[in-house]
Structure formats: structure tokens, C-alpha cells
Design a protein around this motif. Structure first.
Motif, PDB file in Angstrom:
ATOM      1  N   ARG A   1      30.995  40.741  41.534  1.00 30.74           N
ATOM      2  CA  ARG A   1      31.295  39.599  42.403  1.00 30.74           C
ATOM      3  C   ARG A   1      30.123  38.615  42.466  1.00 30.74           C
ATOM      4  N   GLU A   2      28.916  39.113  42.197  1.00 31.83           N
ATOM      5  CA  GLU A   2      27.739  38.254  42.344  1.00 31.83           C
ATOM      6  C   GLU A   2      27.715  37.084  41.364  1.00 31.83           C
ATOM      7  N   GLN A   3      28.083  37.334  40.108  1.00 41.42           N
ATOM      8  CA  GLN A   3      28.012  36.249  39.116  1.00 41.42           C
ATOM      9  C   GLN A   3      29.125  36.319  38.070  1.00 41.42           C
ATOM     10  N   GLY A   4      30.052  37.288  38.252  1.00 42.81           N
ATOM     11  CA  GLY A   4      31.113  37.443  37.261  1.00 42.81           C
ATOM     12  C   GLY A   4      32.438  36.882  37.736  1.00 42.81           C
ATOM     13  N   GLY A   5      33.523  37.399  37.129  1.00 38.96           N
ATOM     14  CA  GLY A   5      34.875  36.960  37.482  1.00 38.96           C
ATOM     15  C   GLY A   5      35.328  35.801  36.629  1.00 38.96           C
ATOM     16  N   PHE A   6      36.653  35.689  36.475  1.00 34.20           N
ATOM     17  CA  PHE A   6      37.159  34.629  35.593  1.00 34.20           C
ATOM     18  C   PHE A   6      37.113  33.246  36.244  1.00 34.20           C
ATOM     19  N   ILE A   7      36.983  33.185  37.580  1.00 36.16           N
ATOM     20  CA  ILE A   7      36.876  31.857  38.221  1.00 36.16           C
ATOM     21  C   ILE A   7      35.582  31.184  37.743  1.00 36.16           C
TER      22      ILE A   7
ATOM     23  N   ARG B   1      37.199  40.626  29.512  1.00 31.84           N
ATOM     24  CA  ARG B   1      38.040  40.697  28.323  1.00 31.84           C
ATOM     25  C   ARG B   1      37.502  41.720  27.312  1.00 31.84           C
ATOM     26  N   PRO B   2      38.386  42.266  26.463  1.00 34.50           N
ATOM     27  CA  PRO B   2      37.965  43.336  25.541  1.00 34.50           C
ATOM     28  C   PRO B   2      36.733  42.964  24.714  1.00 34.50           C
ATOM     29  N   TRP B   3      36.584  41.683  24.359  1.00 33.54           N
ATOM     30  CA  TRP B   3      35.461  41.294  23.482  1.00 33.54           C
ATOM     31  C   TRP B   3      34.186  40.964  24.271  1.00 33.54           C
ATOM     32  N   GLN B   4      34.265  41.037  25.589  1.00 29.70           N
ATOM     33  CA  GLN B   4      33.104  40.632  26.396  1.00 29.70           C
ATOM     34  C   GLN B   4      32.807  41.703  27.448  1.00 29.70           C
TER      35      GLN B   4
ATOM     36  N   THR C   1      45.661  30.749  33.988  1.00 30.03           N
ATOM     37  CA  THR C   1      44.758  31.649  33.250  1.00 30.03           C
ATOM     38  C   THR C   1      45.121  33.089  33.622  1.00 30.03           C
ATOM     39  N   HIS C   2      45.749  33.787  32.705  1.00 30.59           N
ATOM     40  CA  HIS C   2      46.179  35.168  32.945  1.00 30.59           C
ATOM     41  C   HIS C   2      45.483  36.114  31.957  1.00 30.59           C
ATOM     42  N   PHE C   3      44.942  37.193  32.488  1.00 24.16           N
ATOM     43  CA  PHE C   3      44.220  38.162  31.651  1.00 24.16           C
ATOM     44  C   PHE C   3      44.785  39.554  31.895  1.00 24.16           C
TER      45      PHE C   3
ATOM     46  N   GLY D   1      44.556  41.452  35.200  1.00 24.01           N
ATOM     47  CA  GLY D   1      45.267  42.729  35.323  1.00 24.01           C
ATOM     48  C   GLY D   1      46.768  42.569  35.239  1.00 24.01           C
ATOM     49  N   ILE D   2      47.247  41.466  34.643  1.00 25.05           N
ATOM     50  CA  ILE D   2      48.691  41.302  34.499  1.00 25.05           C
ATOM     51  C   ILE D   2      49.180  42.179  33.336  1.00 25.05           C
ATOM     52  N   ALA D   3      50.516  42.354  33.277  1.00 22.75           N
ATOM     53  CA  ALA D   3      51.042  43.317  32.306  1.00 22.75           C
ATOM     54  C   ALA D   3      51.547  42.645  31.032  1.00 22.75           C
ATOM     55  N   HIS D   4      50.946  41.527  30.649  1.00 15.41           N
ATOM     56  CA  HIS D   4      51.240  41.004  29.313  1.00 15.41           C
ATOM     57  C   HIS D   4      49.932  40.506  28.726  1.00 15.41           C
TER      58      HIS D   4
END
Ligand SMILES: NC(=O)c1ccc[n+]([C@@H]2O[C@H](COP(=O)([O-])OP(=O)(O)OC[C@H]3O[C@@H](n4cnc5c(N)ncnc54)[C@H](O)[C@@H]3O)[C@@H](O)[C@H]2O)c1
Length: 324
Positions: free
Chosen positions: A171-177, A160-163, A153-155, A234-237
Motif C-alpha cells: 500500500r505504501e508505493q504499489g498498486g495499480f492506481i 502482473r505476472p511479468w512484474q 483497467t482490469h487485472f 483479481g478479476i476472473a478474465h
């Protein structure tokens, strides 16, 4: 003659709430009967779009004042537990967003309350309801012995732009994990059964308020088959998600949620035909069957607790890597 529709009370009219309400508004067996959001503007706008139904800024008023059959809960994860317990105390059926809760204890309490209330409890894991799931299941036999499952899973941007909503960056309730990986650990659970985290290494920024930027993890199925997780923000693609199952005779890959690729030994991966259906409406079909007492194909809170177990273990960071 018009078919009688189930009355849905929607709590949380944000990005996901609006998507689900769109599906409910066009579904033959459900109608949005009331909306609640702490933002009066959002609640009112969603209520208007749903045919001027009542709206509330306090969900307790919605539970008290309107005759509802089922609640759809789409608030940020740290509010799932408290609101779900109230909904279940009113003995309403409950469709809850993923992840089930913000801790394993909360998730277990929600399952117990749902069982005690004797209502239908379900979760929205869209991968499971869309046609790629039966297609994956059907093709598993042809790929031979499963050697490994890789979840990537790479962002390029998180959130994300739509969210663009602040809780997703925290850190409390977010993050892609929390936000994205449960979809894929759940898919793995449905296809292959229980899995447990052997090692998880989470990358965090120095600011303790901000969510993770990476995760590298290894999990095992009960027979020891490895499952790897490679997550980066934060990857570059451009954003790229790939769920890949490597078998002794073939490979299956689901790219960006719904595109299935298949390849045999020594062959390139090529796209496979998968009928594209509206997964939210398929979920609502199943929910209606369950509410009629039928045998439905739903993700219940029981499975939600299993997914939460894996999630908490991933976040339980046996090793934490702070990024400069
Ligand atoms: N299943 C999926 O594919 C999927 C996709 C995106 C989000 N989600 C999940 O849906 C949930 C909501 O995410 P989102 O992206 O819509 O977030 P969001 O921030 O866009 O929307 C959440 C809404 O809840 C409202 N809210 C907060 N506390 C409330 C309360 N006590 N009572 C009533 N309303 C309240 C907020 O004002 C906001 O409008 C999360 O659990 C998220 O993980 C699931």
C-alpha cells in the motif's frame, strides 16, 4: 566517423531499467555509461551487458565517479524524490520513471529542483511517445463532441505476472492506481487538458500492508465532460485495458496500450491501422533533441506534477471500501 553519444547513468536495473537499457544500447545517440542498483548482482549483470561499464551499489558513487550527461531513474516510486534531488544537485539532465514521486509535495520539490538546476527533465509515459497518440489526436475531430471518456483497467493478477516485485503489492508505493492509471490520466491531460477528481472510491483488502483491489472514480475535464475510472485487480478474465472516448459522431478505443479501434454512429468498433514503432527509442530521440537545446516533444516534470495531483486525489479516497 562514429557519432559522439550521450553518456547515460542508469539508477535502478530492474524490469523497467532493463527495458530502457535495451533501447539505449541500440540507440545511435546514447550509451549506458554506468549502472547502479542496490542489488550488486543486477548492477553487475546490466553493466556487463552494456560493455563492461562501471557499476555501483550506491548511486552516490556513480554520481561522483563517472562523467555523465544524463541520468535515467528507474527505482521504486518512494525513492524517486531523494535520488532525483541528488541528481539535480549534480546538475545532470534527468529522465525519471512515472509516477514522478510518492506524494504531491515530493513531486513539486522535484519540479522546483529541476527548474533551479536548469537541466532537461523528462518522464517516461510510453503512450504519449508511441504512434497511437498522434493517431488518436488526428481522429478526435471526426468523432464530434466528446461526451464521455471511460478508463477501464482490469487485472487478473496484481502485481502482473511479468512484474513480480514486492513493492508493487504494497500500500505504501504499489498498486495499480499508482502504477498504471497515471498512463491514462496523463493521456487524457495531453488530449483534453486539465482534469480533476470529483469522487473516488477505493477498495482495499483488510490487511493494511496490501495495496488496493479496486477503484471507481469520476473526474471532470474543465468543461465538465465526465471521465470515469473502473479499475479492478483479481478479476476472473485475462488482463484488459481499454481507454475509450465517446463522441457524438464516433467512438475511439485504445485496447491494451497500442490497439486502436474506431466506430461511427451505429457501427461496430473495428481495428484501425497504427504503425508500430519502438516508443522508448522515440522518447530517446526527443531527449537527445532537448539535450542539444532543441524544441523537443517531452513529458516534463511540470506535467508530472499535474498527473501526481490527479493520482493523489484518486488515492485521497473520499470513500474507502474494505473488502472481506
Ligand atoms: N513507464 C513504464 O511503462 C513503466 C513500466 C514499469 C515500471 N515503471 C516504473 O519504473 C520504476 C521501476 O519499476 P520496475 O518495475 O523496474 O521495478 P523493479 O522492482 O523491477 O526495479 C527497481 C530496481 O531499483 C533497484 N533499487 C531500489 N532502490 C534503489 C536505490 N536506492 N539505488 C539503486 N537502485 C535501487 C531495485 O533493486 C530494483 O532492481 C517505477 O517507478 C515504476 O512505476 C514504468
Amino acid at each position: 566517423m562514429d557519432q559522439v553519444k550521450w553518456n547515460v547513468g542508469v539508477i535502478g536495473a530492474g524490469v523497467m531499467g532493463e527495458r530502457m537499457m535495451n533501447a539505449i544500447r541500440t540507440h545511435e545517440k546514447f550509451r549506458v555509461a554506468a549502472v547502479s542498483d542496490v542489488s550488486a548482482e543486477r548492477a553487475q549483470e546490466a553493466a556487463q551487458k552494456s560493455g563492461d561499464v562501471p557499476w555501483y551499489t550506491n548511486y552516490k558513487e556513480l554520481l561522483k565517479k563517472v562523467e555523465l550527461d544524463v541520468i535515467y531513474l528507474a527505482v521504486p516510486p518512494k525513492f524517486h524524490h531523494v535520488i532525483a534531488l541528488d541528481v539535480l544537485a549534480h546538475k545532470k539532465h534527468l529522465l525519471c520513471e512515472k509516477p514522478l514521486a510518492n506524494s504531491l509535495t515530493e513531486a513539486q520539490e522535484m519540479l522546483e529542483a529541476a527548474n533551479n538546476a536548469g537541466v532537461v527533465h523528462a518522464m517516461n509515459f510510453p503512450l504519449y511517445y508511441q504512434s497511437v497518440f498522434p493517431e488518436l489526436t488526428r481522429r478526435l475531430e471526426a468523432i464530434g463532441d466528446v461526451r464521455r471518456i471511460d478508463i477501464l483497467t482490469h487485472f487478473h493478477q496484481w502485481p502482473r505476472p511479468w512484474q513480480q516485485t514486492p513493492w508493487l503489492a504494497g500500500r505504501e508505493q504499489g498498486g495499480f492506481i499508482r502504477e498504471v492509471l497515471p498512463h491514462f490520466t496523463h493521456l487524457t491531460y495531453e488530449l483534453f487538458g486539465d482534469l480533476h477528481v470529483v469522487h473516488s472510491e477505493v477498495d482495499y483488502p483488510a490487511d493494511p500492508a496490501l495495496c488496493e483491489t479496486g477503484v471507481s472514480a469520476i473526474l471532470h475535464l474543465t468543461d465538465g465532460t465526465p471521465v470515469t475510472i473502473n479499475g479492478l485487480a483479481g478479476i476472473a478474465h485475462e488482463e484488459h485495458l481499454d481507454y475509450r472516448v465517446y463522441g457524438s459522431k464516433g467512438t475511439l478505443s485504445v485496447v491494451n496500450w497500442s490497439n486502436l479501434f474506431v466506430g461511427g454512429h451505429g457501427e461496430a468498433l473495428v481495428p484501425a491501422e497504427v504503425p508500430q514503432q519502438d516508443r522508448l527509442s522515440l522518447l530517446l530521440d526527443e531527449l537527445s533533441i532537448a539535450m542539444n537545446g532543441g524544441d523537443a516533444r517531452l513529458v516534463t516534470f511540470e506535467t508530472g506534477v499535474k498527473v501526481q495531483q490527479v493520482l493523489e486525489a484518486l488515492l485521497g479516497h473520499e470513500k474507502v471500501h474494505y473488502i472481506k
